[in-house]
Design a protein around this motif. Sequence first.
Motif, PDB file in Angstrom:
ATOM      1  N   GLU A  19      -6.755  -7.838   4.282  1.00  0.00           N
ATOM      2  CA  GLU A  19      -6.947  -8.475   2.987  1.00  0.00           C
ATOM      3  C   GLU A  19      -8.113  -7.782   2.303  1.00  0.00           C
ATOM      4  OE1 GLU A  19      -7.229 -12.686   3.311  1.00  0.00           O
ATOM      5  OE2 GLU A  19      -5.241 -12.857   4.181  1.00  0.00           O
ATOM      6  N   LYS A  26       4.337 -15.199   6.720  1.00  0.00           N
ATOM      7  CA  LYS A  26       4.801 -13.838   6.513  1.00  0.00           C
ATOM      8  C   LYS A  26       3.996 -12.837   7.336  1.00  0.00           C
ATOM      9  CE  LYS A  26       6.568 -14.459   1.850  1.00  0.00           C
ATOM     10  NZ  LYS A  26       6.454 -14.038   0.460  1.00  0.00           N
ATOM     11  N   HIS A  27       2.704 -13.103   7.527  1.00  0.00           N
ATOM     12  CA  HIS A  27       1.863 -12.188   8.284  1.00  0.00           C
ATOM     13  C   HIS A  27       2.279 -12.123   9.744  1.00  0.00           C
ATOM     14  CE1 HIS A  27      -1.027 -11.238   5.126  1.00  0.00           C
ATOM     15  NE2 HIS A  27      -0.905 -12.492   4.744  1.00  0.00           N
ATOM     16  N   ASP A  49      -4.110  -6.788  -3.459  1.00  0.00           N
ATOM     17  CA  ASP A  49      -4.236  -8.012  -2.668  1.00  0.00           C
ATOM     18  C   ASP A  49      -4.446  -7.716  -1.195  1.00  0.00           C
ATOM     19  OD1 ASP A  49      -3.944  -9.788  -4.801  1.00  0.00           O
ATOM     20  OD2 ASP A  49      -1.775  -9.663  -4.700  1.00  0.00           O
ATOM     21  N   ASP A  50      -3.638  -6.841  -0.630  1.00  0.00           N
ATOM     22  CA  ASP A  50      -3.810  -6.419   0.762  1.00  0.00           C
ATOM     23  C   ASP A  50      -3.176  -5.061   0.976  1.00  0.00           C
ATOM     24  OD1 ASP A  50      -1.037  -6.725   1.429  1.00  0.00           O
ATOM     25  OD2 ASP A  50      -1.359  -8.816   1.918  1.00  0.00           O
ATOM     26  N   ARG A  80       4.967  -9.196  10.404  1.00  0.00           N
ATOM     27  CA  ARG A  80       4.661  -7.834   9.974  1.00  0.00           C
ATOM     28  C   ARG A  80       4.518  -6.923  11.188  1.00  0.00           C
ATOM     29  NH1 ARG A  80       4.961  -7.558   4.561  1.00  0.00           N
ATOM     30  NH2 ARG A  80       4.056  -9.302   3.516  1.00  0.00           N
ATOM     31  N   CYS A 113       3.515   6.018  -4.152  1.00  0.00           N
ATOM     32  CA  CYS A 113       4.395   4.938  -3.709  1.00  0.00           C
ATOM     33  C   CYS A 113       5.806   5.199  -4.194  1.00  0.00           C
ATOM     34  CB  CYS A 113       3.929   3.606  -4.262  1.00  0.00           C
ATOM     35  SG  CYS A 113       2.264   3.184  -3.814  1.00  0.00           S
ATOM     36  N   GLY A 152       2.222  -0.194   3.824  1.00  0.00           N
ATOM     37  CA  GLY A 152       2.403  -0.586   2.431  1.00  0.00           C
ATOM     38  C   GLY A 152       1.217  -1.352   1.891  1.00  0.00           C
ATOM     39  N   CYS A 153       1.377  -1.852   0.689  1.00  0.00           N
ATOM     40  CA  CYS A 153       0.323  -2.626   0.058  1.00  0.00           C
ATOM     41  C   CYS A 153       0.950  -3.649  -0.883  1.00  0.00           C
ATOM     42  CB  CYS A 153      -0.647  -1.734  -0.709  1.00  0.00           C
ATOM     43  SG  CYS A 153       0.099  -0.807  -2.057  1.00  0.00           S
ATOM     44  N   LYS A 154       0.148  -4.636  -1.254  1.00  0.00           N
ATOM     45  CA  LYS A 154       0.583  -5.654  -2.203  1.00  0.00           C
ATOM     46  C   LYS A 154      -0.341  -5.581  -3.409  1.00  0.00           C
ATOM     47  CE  LYS A 154       1.375 -10.582  -2.781  1.00  0.00           C
ATOM     48  NZ  LYS A 154       1.219 -11.895  -2.148  1.00  0.00           N
ATOM     49  N   ARG A 156      -2.132  -6.148   8.427  1.00  0.00           N
ATOM     50  CA  ARG A 156      -2.519  -6.172   7.017  1.00  0.00           C
ATOM     51  C   ARG A 156      -3.998  -6.499   6.919  1.00  0.00           C
ATOM     52  NH1 ARG A 156       0.980  -5.500   2.369  1.00  0.00           N
ATOM     53  NH2 ARG A 156       2.951  -5.051   3.334  1.00  0.00           N
ATOM     54  N   HIS A 203      -0.663  -6.628  -7.734  1.00  0.00           N
ATOM     55  CA  HIS A 203      -0.078  -7.306  -8.898  1.00  0.00           C
ATOM     56  C   HIS A 203      -0.809  -6.863 -10.166  1.00  0.00           C
ATOM     57  CE1 HIS A 203      -3.267 -10.326  -7.963  1.00  0.00           C
ATOM     58  NE2 HIS A 203      -3.289 -10.477  -9.267  1.00  0.00           N
TER      59      HIS A 203
END
Length: 72
Positions: free
Chosen positions: A12, A2-3, A30-31, A6, A72, A36-38, A10, A40
């Motif tokens: 980490e 996935k990286h 997460d990153d 992009r 966001c 954007g960002c991830k 990103r 959870h």
Amino acid sequence: MKHDHRTDERFEEFGKVESDRLCALPGVLDDISSGGCKVHFPLPVTVDMDSDYTLRMHVSVRNKPHSLLITC
């Protein structure tokens, strides 16, 4: 994999994320990138894609704590 697809690099990064409107408990960053960002959360959250959410991210930069406030 996935990286590789992009458009923005990103980074980490690990940090704590708080958003009262999404979850009563803090989440984990997460990153992050300029696009954007991830994140959870420990509980399932419902995100209304038509609403804006404010996230407070607590990260460490060069071993000094910083807080970022993003919409966001």
